[in-house]
Write an enzyme that holds these catalytic residues in place. Structure first.
Site, short mmCIF file in Angstrom:
data_model
loop_
_atom_site.label_atom_id
_atom_site.label_comp_id
_atom_site.label_asym_id
_atom_site.label_seq_id
_atom_site.Cartn_x
_atom_site.Cartn_y
_atom_site.Cartn_z
N HIS A 1 5.25 -13.65 2.21
CA HIS A 1 4.66 -12.52 1.49
C HIS A 1 4.11 -13.02 0.16
O HIS A 1 4.74 -13.82 -0.52
CB HIS A 1 5.72 -11.44 1.24
CG HIS A 1 5.20 -10.25 0.50
ND1 HIS A 1 4.47 -9.26 1.11
CD2 HIS A 1 5.26 -9.91 -0.82
CE1 HIS A 1 4.12 -8.36 0.22
NE2 HIS A 1 4.59 -8.72 -0.96
N ASP B 1 9.33 3.94 1.11
CA ASP B 1 8.51 3.15 0.19
C ASP B 1 7.07 3.64 0.20
O ASP B 1 6.42 3.70 -0.84
CB ASP B 1 8.56 1.66 0.54
CG ASP B 1 7.61 0.88 -0.36
OD1 ASP B 1 7.83 0.88 -1.58
OD2 ASP B 1 6.63 0.31 0.15
N ARG C 1 4.06 6.50 -7.19
CA ARG C 1 4.06 5.59 -8.34
C ARG C 1 2.63 5.30 -8.80
O ARG C 1 2.35 5.18 -10.00
CB ARG C 1 4.78 4.28 -7.98
CG ARG C 1 6.29 4.45 -7.89
CD ARG C 1 6.94 3.24 -7.24
NE ARG C 1 6.69 2.03 -7.99
CZ ARG C 1 6.64 0.81 -7.44
NH1 ARG C 1 6.80 0.65 -6.15
NH2 ARG C 1 6.43 -0.24 -8.19
N SER D 1 10.53 -2.27 -3.55
CA SER D 1 9.40 -1.91 -2.69
C SER D 1 9.03 -3.08 -1.77
O SER D 1 8.91 -2.93 -0.55
CB SER D 1 8.22 -1.51 -3.59
OG SER D 1 7.03 -1.46 -2.87
N LYS E 1 10.35 -3.57 2.68
CA LYS E 1 9.44 -3.80 3.82
C LYS E 1 9.78 -5.11 4.51
O LYS E 1 9.79 -5.21 5.73
CB LYS E 1 7.99 -3.80 3.33
CG LYS E 1 7.55 -2.40 2.91
CD LYS E 1 6.18 -2.38 2.28
CE LYS E 1 6.19 -2.91 0.88
NZ LYS E 1 5.22 -2.37 -0.06
N1 URA Z 1 3.56 -4.54 -3.80
C1 URA Z 1 4.43 -3.71 -3.20
O1 URA Z 1 4.59 -3.73 -1.99
N2 URA Z 1 5.12 -2.85 -3.97
C2 URA Z 1 5.00 -2.79 -5.30
O2 URA Z 1 5.68 -2.00 -5.95
C3 URA Z 1 4.09 -3.66 -5.92
C4 URA Z 1 3.38 -4.54 -5.15
#
Ligand code: URA
Length: 457
Positions: A82, A161, A168, A183, A187
């Protein structure tokens, strides 16, 4: 537990219990918390922070708010990857087939571009026919057959999320380390990997502009993953200048094919070999990182990595002939050169402004609902440190719409500085954070090298 009591407790600076955090995430997922209550709690978290325990509980509750992908039927260690997002960051599209060609299974759910950063899914969609919206069954099947598969997150991966991120975005509550860490990791925990390599971008074109902030985020991500039983490591990598020489969608896919053919730009290839080596090592396909690097280089020169990309494109419904002929990718009708105003060296090329130039050309989106022009983009003919004569093309802007070019040109002009001297070399990989400690290869606040105090052997 009542929402108002949980909000009040955080407003007053208290650490929330696991039960309170689970109640909040349940309420977000089933809709029993109103958006204004969630937003109030998010703002209280931005202002008062969260302890490591609270952040871990929040991550766990969000990861469990929907499906968790089980990949046990696919043998071997599954290594995810990621990136926190940057400009010209096409690393995942190269890394997944490269590591898979070395025998590692690489599951990857990716995102779209937002703001000045590009998105893996938009880039992949520039391959004619390529499908990113697969069912979990198709995803698992391709992972088993090919070893890599790049798809969009299904609707029911970490749905809490999804709702919280949207909230957000419009309530100025993105900028919070515990909320970002929870967040991202919620995932990743739901995606079914058994190990994870993170690329935390740092610099002008990144979410985290200061090395100290990138380092703190890397530590938080690694500690959440490790506590949840996912072997997690993070590289902190420089994002002051765009990565590689292409910024956009189809132009970046063409560059990915160059890298997989062993001809990629030096910075991009260096980063890819570094991350792929770690993935191959963590995936149990090499006895040491040096062996892993040799395996990765061999996969690039033998064409095995390129063949793996072809296989993945075919399985995902795309036109695999693009691997041999990049002219099959969408191509913009017009091109405009941004020239050097004077002779000298390219002293800097601001990644944030280059990203904004690409968005102005149509390659990205300001709002989630904006359409993307898959063929618009930028080719960087010169990069920092390279000599230029007055009038030499530094950037080539690819566009379809003259009004977009007009909007992009002033931003592009600001992005480039030409000076009398070349900038000092700065390492691309700034640091590495893992369960056993951390090494910093470039100075960050307070630390210039190995942080012995944090080493755990
Ligand atoms: N990427 C994400 O998946 N979440 C965040 O809060 C910021 C960047």
């Amino acid at each position: 537990m009542r929402a108002v009591d949980i909000i009040r407790a955080k407003r007053d600076g208290e650490a929330l219990s696991r039960e309170a955090i689970e109640s909040f995430v349940r309420g977000v997922t089933d809709g029993s918390w109103e958006d204004y209550q969630s937003a109030a709690l998010l703002m209280a978290i931005v202002l008062k922070g969260m302890t490591a325990d609270e952040t871990g509980w929040l991550t766990d509750a969000m990861a469990r708010s929907g499906d968790r992908v089980i990949l046990d039927q696919i043998p071997g260690i599954k290594v995810g990857k990621h990136s926190t997002g940057g400009v010209g960051d096409k690393v995942s599209i190269v890394l997944a087939p490269l590591a898979a060609s070395c025998g590692v299974v690489v599951p990857k759910m990716s995102g779209r571009g937002l703001g000045h950063t590009g998105g893996t899914l938009d880039k992949l969609e520039s391959i004619p026919g390529f499908r990113i919206a697969l069912s979990l069954e198709e995803y698992k099947k391709i992972l088993g057959e090919v070893g890599c598969c790049l798809i969009s997150q299904t609707d029911n991966i970490a749905p809490a999320d999804k709702k919280l991120y949207a909230l957000r975005d419009v309530t100025a509550t993105i900028e919070s380390l515990p909320l970002i860490a929870a967040s991202v990791m919620s995932k990743k925990l739901a995606e079914g990997s058994t190990a994870l390599v993170l690329d935390v971008k740092c610099g002008r074109g990144a979410f985290m502009q200061k090395p100290g902030d990138a380092r703190a985020l890397a530590r938080a991500l690694v500690s959440i993953g490790t506590a949840a039983g996912l072997r997690t490591e993070a590289f902190i990598t420089r994002m002051d200048t765009p990565l590689g020489r292409a910024v956009g969608n189809s132009v970046e896919i063409a560059e990915c094919i160059e890298v997989l053919s062993g001809n990629g730009p030096a910075d991009l290839s260096e980063l890819i070999v570094r991350l792929a080596s770690r993935i191959v090592f963590l995936g149990g396909k090499a006895a040491s990182e040096q062996d892993a690097a040799a395996t990765v280089r061999a996969a690039l020169t033998s064409g095995a990595a390129r063949e793996k990309l072809r296989q993945m494109i075919t399985w995902q419904g795309g036109d695999a002939n693009v691997v041999d002929d990049v002219n099959r990718l969408p191509s913009a009708r017009h091109s405009h050169a941004v020239a050097a105003p004077q002779a000298g060296y390219v002293a800097s090329m601001d990644a944030l402004l280059v990203g904004r130039t690409a968005v102005a050309l149509g390659a990205g989106r300001d709002k989630k609902s904006d359409p993307v022009d898959l063929s618009a983009g930028i080719l960087l003919r010169k990069k920092p440190g390279e000599r230029v004569n007055a009038g030499d093309a530094i950037m080539e802007l690819r566009y379809n719409d003259a009004s977009r070019l007009a909007a992009a040109l002033p931003i592009a002009a600001q992005a480039i500085v030409v000076g009398d001297t070349a900038p000092a070399d700065a390492p691309l990989v700034m640091g590495w954070v893992h369960d056993g400690g951390e090494q910093m290869f470039a100075a960050t606040e307070g630390t210039a090298s190995t942080d012995k105090a944090r080493e755990r052997g």
